[in-house]
Scaffold this motif. Structure first.
Motif, mmCIF file in Angstrom:
data_model
loop_
_atom_site.group_PDB
_atom_site.id
_atom_site.type_symbol
_atom_site.label_atom_id
_atom_site.label_comp_id
_atom_site.label_asym_id
_atom_site.label_seq_id
_atom_site.Cartn_x
_atom_site.Cartn_y
_atom_site.Cartn_z
ATOM 1 N N VAL A 36 0.841 -1.210 0.000
ATOM 2 C CA VAL A 36 0.000 0.000 0.000
ATOM 3 C C VAL A 36 0.867 1.246 0.000
ATOM 4 O O VAL A 36 0.595 2.206 -0.736
ATOM 5 C CB VAL A 36 -0.969 -0.019 1.204
ATOM 6 N N ALA A 37 1.933 1.251 0.787
ATOM 7 C CA ALA A 37 2.840 2.403 0.810
ATOM 8 C C ALA A 37 3.516 2.593 -0.538
ATOM 9 O O ALA A 37 3.659 3.723 -1.024
ATOM 10 C CB ALA A 37 3.875 2.234 1.915
ATOM 11 N N MET A 38 3.920 1.498 -1.171
ATOM 12 C CA MET A 38 4.581 1.609 -2.472
ATOM 13 C C MET A 38 3.627 2.092 -3.552
ATOM 14 O O MET A 38 3.991 2.946 -4.369
ATOM 15 C CB MET A 38 5.196 0.260 -2.852
ATOM 16 N N ILE A 39 2.415 1.588 -3.549
ATOM 17 C CA ILE A 39 1.426 2.009 -4.552
ATOM 18 C C ILE A 39 1.037 3.468 -4.343
ATOM 19 O O ILE A 39 0.956 4.246 -5.298
ATOM 20 C CB ILE A 39 0.193 1.079 -4.513
ATOM 21 N N ALA A 40 0.805 3.865 -3.095
ATOM 22 C CA ALA A 40 0.443 5.247 -2.810
ATOM 23 C C ALA A 40 1.561 6.204 -3.209
ATOM 24 O O ALA A 40 1.316 7.258 -3.815
ATOM 25 C CB ALA A 40 0.111 5.411 -1.328
ATOM 26 N N THR A 41 2.803 5.846 -2.895
ATOM 27 C CA THR A 41 3.936 6.690 -3.265
ATOM 28 C C THR A 41 4.070 6.795 -4.772
ATOM 29 O O THR A 41 4.285 7.883 -5.309
ATOM 30 C CB THR A 41 5.229 6.117 -2.662
ATOM 31 N N GLY A 42 3.938 5.693 -5.461
ATOM 32 C CA GLY A 42 4.021 5.711 -6.925
ATOM 33 C C GLY A 42 2.926 6.546 -7.558
ATOM 34 O O GLY A 42 3.177 7.297 -8.511
ATOM 35 N N CYS A 43 1.711 6.440 -7.041
ATOM 36 C CA CYS A 43 0.595 7.228 -7.583
ATOM 37 C C CYS A 43 0.804 8.722 -7.355
ATOM 38 O O CYS A 43 0.584 9.530 -8.265
ATOM 39 C CB CYS A 43 -0.721 6.775 -6.962
ATOM 40 N N VAL A 44 1.240 9.098 -6.159
ATOM 41 C CA VAL A 44 1.472 10.515 -5.870
ATOM 42 C C VAL A 44 2.601 11.047 -6.739
ATOM 43 O O VAL A 44 2.514 12.144 -7.311
ATOM 44 C CB VAL A 44 1.763 10.724 -4.371
ATOM 45 N N TRP A 45 3.693 10.268 -6.872
ATOM 46 C CA TRP A 45 4.798 10.721 -7.710
ATOM 47 C C TRP A 45 4.348 10.889 -9.156
ATOM 48 O O TRP A 45 4.686 11.873 -9.814
ATOM 49 C CB TRP A 45 5.963 9.734 -7.645
ATOM 50 N N TYR A 46 3.578 9.935 -9.679
ATOM 51 C CA TYR A 46 3.105 10.028 -11.059
ATOM 52 C C TYR A 46 2.225 11.263 -11.251
ATOM 53 O O TYR A 46 2.380 11.997 -12.233
ATOM 54 C CB TYR A 46 2.329 8.766 -11.454
ATOM 55 N N LEU A 47 1.306 11.499 -10.322
ATOM 56 C CA LEU A 47 0.420 12.654 -10.458
ATOM 57 C C LEU A 47 1.184 13.972 -10.404
ATOM 58 O O LEU A 47 0.949 14.872 -11.213
ATOM 59 C CB LEU A 47 -0.656 12.630 -9.373
ATOM 60 N N VAL A 48 2.124 14.083 -9.473
ATOM 61 C CA VAL A 48 2.869 15.333 -9.338
ATOM 62 C C VAL A 48 3.839 15.508 -10.506
ATOM 63 O O VAL A 48 3.937 16.588 -11.086
ATOM 64 C CB VAL A 48 3.604 15.378 -7.983
ATOM 65 N N GLN A 49 4.552 14.465 -10.861
ATOM 66 C CA GLN A 49 5.576 14.560 -11.898
ATOM 67 C C GLN A 49 4.973 14.645 -13.294
ATOM 68 O O GLN A 49 5.305 15.545 -14.061
ATOM 69 C CB GLN A 49 6.500 13.339 -11.800
ATOM 70 N N GLN A 50 4.102 13.736 -13.628
ATOM 71 C CA GLN A 50 3.629 13.635 -14.999
ATOM 72 C C GLN A 50 2.400 14.500 -15.272
ATOM 73 O O GLN A 50 2.318 15.144 -16.308
ATOM 74 C CB GLN A 50 3.313 12.164 -15.332
ATOM 75 N N VAL A 51 1.455 14.498 -14.350
ATOM 76 C CA VAL A 51 0.209 15.239 -14.587
ATOM 77 C C VAL A 51 0.392 16.729 -14.321
ATOM 78 O O VAL A 51 0.032 17.575 -15.141
ATOM 79 C CB VAL A 51 -0.945 14.655 -13.737
ATOM 80 N N LEU A 52 0.972 17.072 -13.155
ATOM 81 C CA LEU A 52 1.154 18.485 -12.817
ATOM 82 C C LEU A 52 2.432 19.072 -13.403
ATOM 83 O O LEU A 52 2.565 20.285 -13.502
ATOM 84 C CB LEU A 52 1.171 18.670 -11.295
#
Length: 164
Positions: free
Chosen positions: A135-151
Motif C-alpha cells: 500500500v505504501a509503495m502504490i500510494a507513493t508511486g501514484c502521488v509521484w506520477y500525479l505530481v511529476q507527470q500530470v502536474l
C-alpha cells in the motif's frame, strides 16, 4: 489560561506574521501587467491569514465552548491528564516528519516517502507488513506520477548518487 487558549494565541501570532508577509511583502515584486489583476498570488494567503486570526480569536475568547460545562467533555483535551494521552506516538511521528523532510532530497521521493509511510503506520500500530508495504509503495508511486507527470512538477524520484 487553558492549553487550548495558549495554542490559539500561538496560532494567532503565526497567522499575524503570515498575514504581514502576505499583505506587505509578497506583492512588491509583481510585474506591471499583473498589478491590475483582481486576483494576485497573495490573495489566498491573505484570506488564510484573516480566517486563521478569526478562528484563533474564537478559541482564545472561548466563544465556541458551552458555558454550563464545568468539567471537560471526553472529546476535549484535558491538560491535567496529559500524561494519559499517547504522546510518545505523537512525538515519534513528529520526529519521522522531520527526518523525512531532511532525507527527501538525498534519498529521493520514492524511497523516502515509502519508508516514511511504512514507519509511520508502524508507529501507529499497524502490524500487517504484507499489506502495509504494498500500500505504501502504490500510494507513493501514484502521488509521484500525479505530481511529476500530470502536474509537471519535478520530484527527484531516486537518490542523488544514482544521477537519474
Amino acid at each position: 489560561m487553558a492549553l487550548d487558549r495558549w495554542i490559539a494565541l500561538i496560532f494567532i501570532t503565526f497567522c499575524c506574521a503570515y498575514g504581514y508577509l502576505a499583505f506587505f511583502t509578497m506583492d512588491q515584486l509583481l510585474p506591471p501587467f499583473m498589478q491590475r489583476n483582481p486576483v494576485w498570488p497573495s490573495t489566498f494567503p491573505k484570506v488564510l491569514s484573516i480566517l486563521g486570526v478569526i478562528v484563533g480569536l474564537i478559541v482564545l475568547l472561548g466563544l465556541e465552548k458551552q458555558t454550563d460545562a464545568s468539567e471537560p467533555s471526553a472529546t476535549e483535551i484535558n491538560y491535567r491528564r496529559l500524561h494519559e494521552y499517547k504522546l510518545g506516538q505523537a512525538l515519534m511521528l513528529l520526529g519521522l516528519m522531520v527526518a523525512y523532510a531532511l532525507a527527501l532530497r538525498p534519498v529521493g521521493f520514492l524511497l523516502g516517502t515509502t519508508l516514511f509511510l511504512i514507519a509511520g503506520s508502524a508507529v501507529l500500530g499497524e502490524r500487517k507488513w504484507h499489506i502495509m508495504i504494498p500500500v505504501a509503495m502504490i500510494a507513493t508511486g501514484c502521488v509521484w506520477y500525479l505530481v511529476q507527470q500530470v502536474l509537471g512538477i519535478f520530484l527527484r524520484p531516486f537518490p542523488f548518487f544514482m544521477g537519474i
